[in-house]
Design a protein around this motif. Structure first.
Motif, short mmCIF file in Angstrom:
data_model
loop_
_atom_site.label_atom_id
_atom_site.label_comp_id
_atom_site.label_asym_id
_atom_site.label_seq_id
_atom_site.Cartn_x
_atom_site.Cartn_y
_atom_site.Cartn_z
N LYS A 47 165.39 82.36 -9.12
CA LYS A 47 166.59 81.57 -9.43
C LYS A 47 166.37 80.71 -10.66
CE LYS A 47 168.59 81.42 -4.79
NZ LYS A 47 169.07 80.55 -3.69
N GLY A 105 159.43 82.58 -0.17
CA GLY A 105 160.37 81.52 -0.53
C GLY A 105 160.15 81.01 -1.94
N LYS A 120 166.62 73.44 -0.48
CA LYS A 120 167.94 73.99 -0.19
C LYS A 120 167.84 75.27 0.62
CE LYS A 120 170.33 72.08 -4.25
NZ LYS A 120 171.02 72.42 -5.54
N GLN A 121 166.86 76.11 0.28
CA GLN A 121 166.67 77.35 1.03
C GLN A 121 166.32 77.06 2.49
OE1 GLN A 121 163.90 80.00 -0.87
NE2 GLN A 121 164.80 79.67 -2.87
N ARG A 152 169.46 75.90 4.29
CA ARG A 152 170.38 76.99 4.58
C ARG A 152 169.89 77.85 5.73
NH1 ARG A 152 171.51 79.06 -1.65
NH2 ARG A 152 172.76 77.24 -2.32
N ILE A 180 161.56 83.55 -4.42
CA ILE A 180 163.02 83.46 -4.54
C ILE A 180 163.42 82.27 -5.43
CG2 ILE A 180 165.16 83.05 -3.26
CD1 ILE A 180 163.92 84.56 -0.93
N ALA A 181 162.75 81.13 -5.20
CA ALA A 181 163.03 79.95 -6.03
C ALA A 181 162.68 80.21 -7.49
CB ALA A 181 162.25 78.75 -5.49
#
Length: 390
Positions: free
Chosen positions: A95, A88, A367-368, A371, A91-92
């Motif tokens: 981005k 995670g 946010k991840q 979601r 991924i952040a």
């Protein structure tokens, strides 16, 4: 006479027999811990005079318990948590990387490299567990275990060294950092770190596993001429890497504080951000220090008891070998368990520190999570509706 003795044991202890099978004579004093169907194989082992067979049996059980709970179950649970957090966090980071300016991307690539190293180490850890459960602990599994630890330790060490120098350059030599040092240079440095870490770890894994399994190793390595000098080199090398990371960061921070006092060095916003990044790196350094100390201690203890530990790999693997050297196996299980658990806990703490310390990353990560939770709720709702319709 023997039948009468077995009858007396059954009468006194109650659990002396199971399904009509008597406890072997050497384990009569510890029939309460004797496990039927598993411990009979140790009864015929040649025990030296004065050695308590019940003590050896207890140590065998301790080694198996450590192996099951602290070298398999607990590390796997912690590894799953570390893998999820770092995936995670990666991924952040990716981005943020697409949104940042070039100057910030230079620091970001080192953080991405560190996350990839941790995720790769966790995935390879599962490979070790699979190989171990399939064939038991042998030269191959020991080599992979050492290889994983080496790649992770050396790549993270190189990343911290590069990141420390990079941040120092961004603060103390901002013009050179903005004009001369490009993003391509950072990628090349990271590539060099990975190449050197992998090559060094392969050598450490191939030769380091011979310390514990000298007879089954494809490389001939005697104790006096090879094993002992090699172990000293490995321990000294890891200690130098560890000391270099910590010492370099302390020296850089001391140098920056002196520069700040002498001039108005931290006036611009970019310099202020760089100083914040240096302080955040300090938290990562604490995690690295705390997580690496037990590994170094384990290496030093293993070096001090290398002669005895290397004897575990001599000869063929058999129940009697496990039984007669049970106390040494307990020591190995404890050392490996402590190193694995502390190592994985450091992998969990590291992304948590970076996520909590960075407002942008914290927002993206939350946010991840939102979601993913929403998707899970939708999936569970759909499955419930379809079940009700049926």
């Amino acid at each position: 006479m023997e039948k009468l003795l077995h009858f007396a044991v059954h009468f006194l202890f109650g659990d002396g027999t199971m399904s009509g099978e008597p406890v072997p004579l050497i384990f009569l004093n510890c029939s309460s811990i004797f496990i039927f169907g598993k411990d009979e194989k140790y009864a015929a082992c040649p025990i030296e005079n004065g050695t308590d067979p019940c003590y050896l049996l207890r140590e065998v059980h301790r080694a198996k318990e450590f192996r099951t709970y602290f070298l398999a179950i607990l590390p796997i649970i912690l590894s799953v948590i570390a893998c999820i957090l770092n995936f995670g966090y990666l991924i952040a980071q990716l981005k943020c990387f697409s949104q940042e300016k070039t100057s910030f991307k230079k620091r970001q690539v080192f953080l991405i490299s560190r996350s990839l190293s941790i995720i790769l180490a966790n995935l390879l850890f599962y490979v070790v567990v699979i190989v171990w459960k399939a064939n038991g602990f042998m030269y191959t599994s020991a080599m992979i275990f050492i290889l994983i630890g080496g790649i992770n330790f050396l790549s993270v060490t190189g990343t911290y060294i590069g990141l420390t120098i990079l941040l120092y350059t961004a603060i103390a030599h901002q013009f050179w950092y903005m004009t001369k040092l490009t993003l391509t240079h950072c990628w090349l440095i990271i590539g060099l770190i990975w190449i050197l870490s992998t090559a060094s770890s392969v050598c450490i894994g191939l030769w380091g596993a011979t310390l514990f399994y000298p007879e089954s190793a494809p490389i001939s390595c005697s104790f006096e001429k090879c094993q002992q000098p090699l172990a000293i080199i490995i321990v000294v090398g890891l200690s130098i890497c560890y000391g270099t990371v910590i010492g370099l960061y302390i020296a850089m921070m001391a140098r920056l504080h002196r520069l700040v006092r002498k001039s108005s060095l931290v006036q611009s916003r970019s310099k202020s951000n760089s100083m914040t990044a240096m302080k955040r790196l300090g938290l990562n350094m604490i995690t690295f220090a705390v997580g690496s100390v037990p590994i170094l201690v384990v290496c030093i203890v293993a070096l001090a008891n290398l002669r005895e530990l290397s004897s575990l790999g001599e000869g063929c693997k058999s129940p009697c070998k496990t039984f007669l050297h049970s106390s040494l196996f307990v020591e190995v299980e404890i050392l490996a368990s402590v190193a694995a658990i502390v190592w994985i806990i450091a992998m969990i703490i590291d992304p948590v520190i970076n996520i909590l310390a960075d407002k942008k990353l914290r927002g993206l990560f939350s946010k991840q999570i939102t979601r993913v939770s929403q998707r899970l709720r939708r999936a569970s709702t759909k499955s419930t509706i379809s079940t009700d319709d049926q």
